[in-house]
Design a protein around this motif. Structure first.
Motif, PDB file in Angstrom:
ATOM      1  N   GLY A 107       0.820  -1.202   0.000  1.00 29.99           N
ATOM      2  CA  GLY A 107       0.000   0.000   0.000  1.00 29.99           C
ATOM      3  C   GLY A 107       0.850   1.246   0.000  1.00 29.99           C
ATOM      4  O   GLY A 107       2.063   1.212  -0.225  1.00 29.99           O
ATOM      5  N   ILE A 108       0.186   2.368   0.279  1.00 27.42           N
ATOM      6  CA  ILE A 108       0.862   3.659   0.268  1.00 27.42           C
ATOM      7  C   ILE A 108       0.593   4.400   1.562  1.00 27.42           C
ATOM      8  O   ILE A 108      -0.366   4.123   2.290  1.00 27.42           O
ATOM      9  CB  ILE A 108       0.417   4.525  -0.924  1.00 27.42           C
ATOM     10  CG1 ILE A 108      -1.086   4.830  -0.844  1.00 27.42           C
ATOM     11  CG2 ILE A 108       0.783   3.864  -2.246  1.00 27.42           C
ATOM     12  CD1 ILE A 108      -1.545   5.895  -1.830  1.00 27.42           C
ATOM     13  N   PHE A 109       1.473   5.368   1.830  1.00 29.27           N
ATOM     14  CA  PHE A 109       1.321   6.271   2.956  1.00 29.27           C
ATOM     15  C   PHE A 109       1.417   7.687   2.425  1.00 29.27           C
ATOM     16  O   PHE A 109       2.352   8.021   1.686  1.00 29.27           O
ATOM     17  CB  PHE A 109       2.417   6.013   3.993  1.00 29.27           C
ATOM     18  CG  PHE A 109       2.486   7.073   5.061  1.00 29.27           C
ATOM     19  CD1 PHE A 109       1.572   7.087   6.098  1.00 29.27           C
ATOM     20  CD2 PHE A 109       3.467   8.047   5.024  1.00 29.27           C
ATOM     21  CE1 PHE A 109       1.620   8.069   7.067  1.00 29.27           C
ATOM     22  CE2 PHE A 109       3.536   9.029   5.998  1.00 29.27           C
ATOM     23  CZ  PHE A 109       2.608   9.040   7.027  1.00 29.27           C
ATOM     24  N   GLY A 110       0.441   8.534   2.773  1.00 36.87           N
ATOM     25  CA  GLY A 110       0.492   9.904   2.296  1.00 36.87           C
ATOM     26  C   GLY A 110      -0.745  10.680   2.689  1.00 36.87           C
ATOM     27  O   GLY A 110      -1.549  10.246   3.516  1.00 36.87           O
ATOM     28  N   SER A 111      -0.907  11.832   2.075  1.00 39.19           N
ATOM     29  CA  SER A 111      -2.033  12.711   2.366  1.00 39.19           C
ATOM     30  C   SER A 111      -3.229  12.334   1.505  1.00 39.19           C
ATOM     31  O   SER A 111      -3.132  11.519   0.586  1.00 39.19           O
ATOM     32  CB  SER A 111      -1.638  14.164   2.103  1.00 39.19           C
ATOM     33  OG  SER A 111      -1.197  14.320   0.765  1.00 39.19           O
ATOM     34  N   LEU A 112      -4.369  12.939   1.808  1.00 42.53           N
ATOM     35  CA  LEU A 112      -5.547  12.740   0.971  1.00 42.53           C
ATOM     36  C   LEU A 112      -5.268  13.295  -0.424  1.00 42.53           C
ATOM     37  O   LEU A 112      -4.560  14.290  -0.572  1.00 42.53           O
ATOM     38  CB  LEU A 112      -6.759  13.453   1.574  1.00 42.53           C
ATOM     39  CG  LEU A 112      -7.280  12.908   2.902  1.00 42.53           C
ATOM     40  CD1 LEU A 112      -8.415  13.792   3.419  1.00 42.53           C
ATOM     41  CD2 LEU A 112      -7.752  11.470   2.762  1.00 42.53           C
ATOM     42  N   PRO A 113      -5.799  12.670  -1.460  1.00 41.96           N
ATOM     43  CA  PRO A 113      -5.531  13.155  -2.822  1.00 41.96           C
ATOM     44  C   PRO A 113      -6.156  14.526  -3.054  1.00 41.96           C
ATOM     45  O   PRO A 113      -7.158  14.897  -2.421  1.00 41.96           O
ATOM     46  CB  PRO A 113      -6.185  12.090  -3.702  1.00 41.96           C
ATOM     47  CG  PRO A 113      -7.255  11.488  -2.844  1.00 41.96           C
ATOM     48  CD  PRO A 113      -6.709  11.501  -1.451  1.00 41.96           C
ATOM     49  N   SER A 114      -5.545  15.284  -3.965  1.00 40.49           N
ATOM     50  CA  SER A 114      -6.119  16.572  -4.342  1.00 40.49           C
ATOM     51  C   SER A 114      -7.432  16.352  -5.074  1.00 40.49           C
ATOM     52  O   SER A 114      -7.722  15.259  -5.572  1.00 40.49           O
ATOM     53  CB  SER A 114      -5.141  17.332  -5.242  1.00 40.49           C
ATOM     54  OG  SER A 114      -4.993  16.654  -6.480  1.00 40.49           O
ATOM     55  N   LYS A 115      -8.222  17.403  -5.161  1.00 38.17           N
ATOM     56  CA  LYS A 115      -9.509  17.311  -5.841  1.00 38.17           C
ATOM     57  C   LYS A 115      -9.322  16.883  -7.297  1.00 38.17           C
ATOM     58  O   LYS A 115     -10.105  16.098  -7.830  1.00 38.17           O
ATOM     59  CB  LYS A 115     -10.221  18.669  -5.782  1.00 38.17           C
ATOM     60  CG  LYS A 115     -11.632  18.659  -6.334  1.00 38.17           C
ATOM     61  CD  LYS A 115     -12.276  20.034  -6.189  1.00 38.17           C
ATOM     62  CE  LYS A 115     -12.438  20.424  -4.728  1.00 38.17           C
ATOM     63  NZ  LYS A 115     -13.160  21.722  -4.578  1.00 38.17           N
ATOM     64  N   GLU A 116      -8.244  17.358  -7.924  1.00 31.78           N
ATOM     65  CA  GLU A 116      -7.990  17.049  -9.326  1.00 31.78           C
ATOM     66  C   GLU A 116      -7.611  15.573  -9.525  1.00 31.78           C
ATOM     67  O   GLU A 116      -7.900  14.991 -10.569  1.00 31.78           O
ATOM     68  CB  GLU A 116      -6.864  17.933  -9.867  1.00 31.78           C
ATOM     69  CG  GLU A 116      -7.174  19.421  -9.915  1.00 31.78           C
ATOM     70  CD  GLU A 116      -7.141  20.071  -8.526  1.00 31.78           C
ATOM     71  OE1 GLU A 116      -7.790  21.126  -8.351  1.00 31.78           O
ATOM     72  OE2 GLU A 116      -6.474  19.506  -7.623  1.00 31.78           O
ATOM     73  N   GLU A 117      -6.972  14.973  -8.528  1.00 34.65           N
ATOM     74  CA  GLU A 117      -6.485  13.594  -8.670  1.00 34.65           C
ATOM     75  C   GLU A 117      -7.390  12.571  -7.993  1.00 34.65           C
ATOM     76  O   GLU A 117      -7.098  11.377  -8.046  1.00 34.65           O
ATOM     77  CB  GLU A 117      -5.070  13.471  -8.087  1.00 34.65           C
ATOM     78  CG  GLU A 117      -3.993  14.158  -8.901  1.00 34.65           C
ATOM     79  CD  GLU A 117      -2.604  13.845  -8.386  1.00 34.65           C
ATOM     80  OE1 GLU A 117      -2.448  13.686  -7.146  1.00 34.65           O
ATOM     81  OE2 GLU A 117      -1.669  13.755  -9.196  1.00 34.65           O
ATOM     82  N   ARG A 118      -8.459  13.022  -7.373  1.00 30.53           N
ATOM     83  CA  ARG A 118      -9.267  12.131  -6.524  1.00 30.53           C
ATOM     84  C   ARG A 118      -9.787  10.918  -7.294  1.00 30.53           C
ATOM     85  O   ARG A 118      -9.674   9.780  -6.831  1.00 30.53           O
ATOM     86  CB  ARG A 118     -10.433  12.924  -5.928  1.00 30.53           C
ATOM     87  CG  ARG A 118     -11.158  12.207  -4.808  1.00 30.53           C
ATOM     88  CD  ARG A 118     -12.186  13.142  -4.191  1.00 30.53           C
ATOM     89  NE  ARG A 118     -11.537  14.322  -3.614  1.00 30.53           N
ATOM     90  CZ  ARG A 118     -12.178  15.432  -3.277  1.00 30.53           C
ATOM     91  NH1 ARG A 118     -13.490  15.538  -3.492  1.00 30.53           N
ATOM     92  NH2 ARG A 118     -11.523  16.451  -2.740  1.00 30.53           N
TER      93      ARG A 118
END
Length: 298
Positions: A50-61
């Protein structure tokens, strides 16, 4: 609040290895950053869970959600809260995502003593309301700025669980000998909820481990990770998951010269080092898991 991340299965406790999305910023080919699709493709091909990171941007959601489903990735959410309200807002925003756990770099380095304990307790209460596993990262420049104050937090807050990243304390303390620090490290390792993987020394937050992971600092770090894994496994139950995040950082890399902004010129290859780290950690976990099974035939 669950003490550990859990995949809601009846499986024995296990470790999963996630890739930090932050680590892949400005990484790519021919001075061009990999696309989101290429990053996911490479992470999956390397065998990450899996991945670790922030919530995706609106453009990439939409793309992000499709890729997460396609590769069946788990998701660890990073956060930087200074108040319970900030954490509450983030958890509301994250309610549409299948978040396995939240990792917190808690602001700020100048909050100490009783005020720091109060802030941490407030954050734990919010996480509890959302039934969200919540791990406070041992990080410089945060409420966990130094080793001794973080030990005081775990002594005072019984349900505080940590993301172990001892690279920050090795650097901040300019450590080359660990006899004095080790008992403090052990108190933190007893609260392991997740681990962030990076090797540092007394002067650099991130060193090149070598193609065979034979840098002298690899031994101490694998020893600490192994002890944290043992501590976690001794307390874990069915479905519990220990996330190990490979976090070879992009602006932590040593560059041959100064370039404004983040340089493409790095002495080490971050992705190559990440794959070496992943292989190393898999072996460490195998040793820990096999040892536990020999000690408990059930």
């Amino acid at each position: 609040m669950p003490l550990f991340a859990n995949d809601r299965s009846d499986s024995p406790p296990k470790m999963i290895i996630q890739q930090s999305m932050w680590s892949l910023k400005q990484y790519g080919d021919h001075n061009r950053e990999w696309s989101l699709e290429k990053k996911f493709e490479q992470i999956a091909a390397a065998g990450f869970h899996g991945i670790f990171g922030s919530l995706p941007s609106k453009e990439e959601r939409g793309l992000w959600a499709r890729l997460m489903d396609e590769y069946h990735f788990s998701f660890g959410l990073e956060s930087f809260p200074a108040t319970g309200e900030e954490l509450r807002q983030l958890l509301e925003q994250a309610s549409d995502y299948d978040v396995l756990y939240v990792n917190a770099q808690v602001a700020d380095a100048f909050t100490t003593g009783a005020a720091a304990v109060t802030r941490l307790e407030e954050l734990l209460e919010v996480a509890d309301r959302y039934n969200m596993p919540f791990f406070v990262e041992t990080h410089r420049g945060r409420i966990t700025q130094d080793l001794q104050r973080t030990v005081e937090y775990v002594r005072q807050i019984s349900d505080l669980r940590l993301t172990i990243d001892l690279s920050h304390y090795v650097l901040a303390g300019e450590m080359y000998e660990f006899d004095t620090a080790d008992p403090y490290f052990q108190e933190l390792l007893q609260r392991t909820g997740s681990i962030h993987g990076r090797v540092s020394n007394g002067q650099q937050i991130q060193i090149d481990m070598g193609k065979n992971a034979d840098h002298p600092m690899v031994g101490p770090f694998t020893g600490w990770w192994k002890r944290g894994m043992h501590e976690w496994l001794a307390k874990a139950g069915k479905g519990d998951v220990l996330p190990f995040v490979c976090e070879i950082g992009h602006h932590y890399s040593v560059t041959p010269r100064f370039v404004p902004g983040y340089s493409w010129e790095e002495i080490s290859d971050r992705w190559e080092q990440t794959l070496i780290l992943k292989q190393l950690v898999e072996q460490v976990w195998m040793d820990v898991d096999n040892h536990a099974k020999r000690g408990n035939p059930k």
